[in-house]
Write an enzyme that holds these catalytic residues in place. Structure first.
Site, PDB file in Angstrom:
ATOM      1  N   GLY A 193     -16.022 -23.375 -27.376  1.00 13.51           N
ATOM      2  CA  GLY A 193     -14.809 -23.750 -28.771  1.00 13.51           C
ATOM      3  C   GLY A 193     -13.514 -24.285 -28.271  1.00 13.51           C
TER       4      GLY A 193
ATOM      5  CB  SER B   5     -17.022 -27.262 -29.202  1.00 13.05           C
ATOM      6  OG  SER B   5     -16.643 -28.522 -29.671  1.00 13.05           O
TER       7      SER B   5
ATOM      8  CG  ASN C  80     -12.705 -19.460 -28.030  1.00 15.07           C
ATOM      9  OD1 ASN C  80     -11.836 -18.624 -28.362  1.00 15.07           O
ATOM     10  ND2 ASN C  80     -12.711 -20.651 -28.706  1.00 15.07           N
TER      11      ASN C  80
ATOM     12  CE1 TYR D 160     -15.805 -13.417 -36.066  1.00 11.36           C
ATOM     13  CE2 TYR D 160     -14.772 -11.361 -36.450  1.00 11.36           C
ATOM     14  CZ  TYR D 160     -14.760 -12.648 -36.077  1.00 11.36           C
ATOM     15  OH  TYR D 160     -13.601 -13.123 -35.159  1.00 11.36           O
TER      16      TYR D 160
ATOM     17  CB  ALA E 235     -21.296 -10.539 -32.994  1.00  7.38           C
ATOM     18  CE  LYS E 236     -15.864 -12.590 -32.606  1.00  5.43           C
ATOM     19  NZ  LYS E 236     -15.780 -13.433 -31.505  1.00  5.43           N
TER      20      LYS E 236
END
Ligand code: NDP
Length: 246
Positions: free
Chosen positions: A11, A35, A88, A153, A156-157
């Site tokens: 990323g 990316s 990232n 989200y 996942a985090k």
């Protein structure tokens, strides 16, 4: 093998990943920029080279396990080593849980969590060969304290935190550390759509009364990837202006 440590940053085309890439290049790393977009990655490479640093571009979709693993092997063979991995790349597909589709769940888990597993599994072999490794996974305060509208989200985090602690335990004996940086609210494309009044409210929740910038995250990554950060592992550092203090 080159003497210069190599850092793979996913990323890296914009936002936080770009700032991390610029910072690690300033730290003297040869940065592998990953990316999907060759053009913006090329611009980052030029910026690094203009400042006297070293960078190479590798386009890949991190959500494609096979292609991404192959990209990591290509980084290792082209640059000769992988010492530092910064996972990232990430996306959001927000929605309240009652309305969240399977597709939005799976896409976010695949991009934000499974890709990190794939990258660590591939890169750790090269780190073991070099008897040195620094892995940093970019999570989020949503993964630490939860956030309405972000079930996919936040899951996942949060998963990244468990993954990182496990990798820290499995690979610590090989001089490989694995830590998490959990940003709070950072001004990037990802957060640009939020209305000004919401941004104002978020700012009021912070001990340090400003929104974060990508360089705030890059500074933490620089610290955790330094050669002398070898006794810090399995940790989650919230870089959030004191928003959560979790
Ligand atoms: P941006 O949306 O600005 O940038 C996302 C980056 O991820 C881009 O470089 C994009 O590159 C890359 N990317 C997305 N999907 C893929 C993919 N499938 N394959 C390869 N690369 C991909 O996000 P931020 O810079 O704001 O966020 C960076 C990280 O920080 C993310 O993990 C995010 O969850 C986390 N974070 C951000 C916060 C914030 O407030 N901004 C807060 C907490 C965490 P390209 O499109 O070129 O492929």
């Amino acid at each position: 093998m080159s003497d210069i440590r190599t850092a793979l940053v996913t990323g890296a085309s914009r936002g936080i990943g770009k700032a991390i890439a610029l910072r690690l290049a300033r730290d003297g790393r040869h940065v592998a920029l990953v990316s999907r977009s060759a053009g913006p990655l090329g611009d980052v490479r030029h910026a690094i080279e203009a400042a006297g640093g070293k960078a190479s571009v590798f386009t890949a979709d991190v959500a494609d396990n096979k292609a991404f693993a192959e990209t990591i092997e290509k980084v290792a063979s082209d640059l000769g080593r992988i010492d530092i991995l910064v996972n990232n790349a990430g996306i959001t597909k927000d929605g309240l849980i009652l309305r969240m589709s399977d597709e939005d769940w799976n896409t976010v888990i695949q991009t934000n969590l499974t890709s990190c597993f794939v990258a660590i599994r591939a890169a750790a072999r090269h780190m073991m060969r070099g008897k040195f490794g620094r892995i940093v996974n970019i999570s989020s305060t949503s993964g630490v304290v939860g956030n309405a509208g972000q079930a996919n989200y936040a899951a996942a985090k949060a998963g990244l935190i468990g993954l990182s602690k496990t990798v820290a335990r499995e690979l610590g004996g090989k001089n490989i550390t694995c830590n998490v940086v959990a940003p709070g609210f950072i001004e990037t494309d990802m957060t640009s759509d939020l209305p000004a009044e919401i941004k104002d409210k978020i700012q009021q929740m912070m001990a340090i009364r400003r929104l974060g910038v990508s360089e705030d995250i890059a500074a933490a990554v620089s610290y955790l990837t330094a050669d002398d950060a070898g006794y810090i592992t399995g940790q989650t550092i919230c870089v959030d202006g004191g928003m959560t203090m979790a």
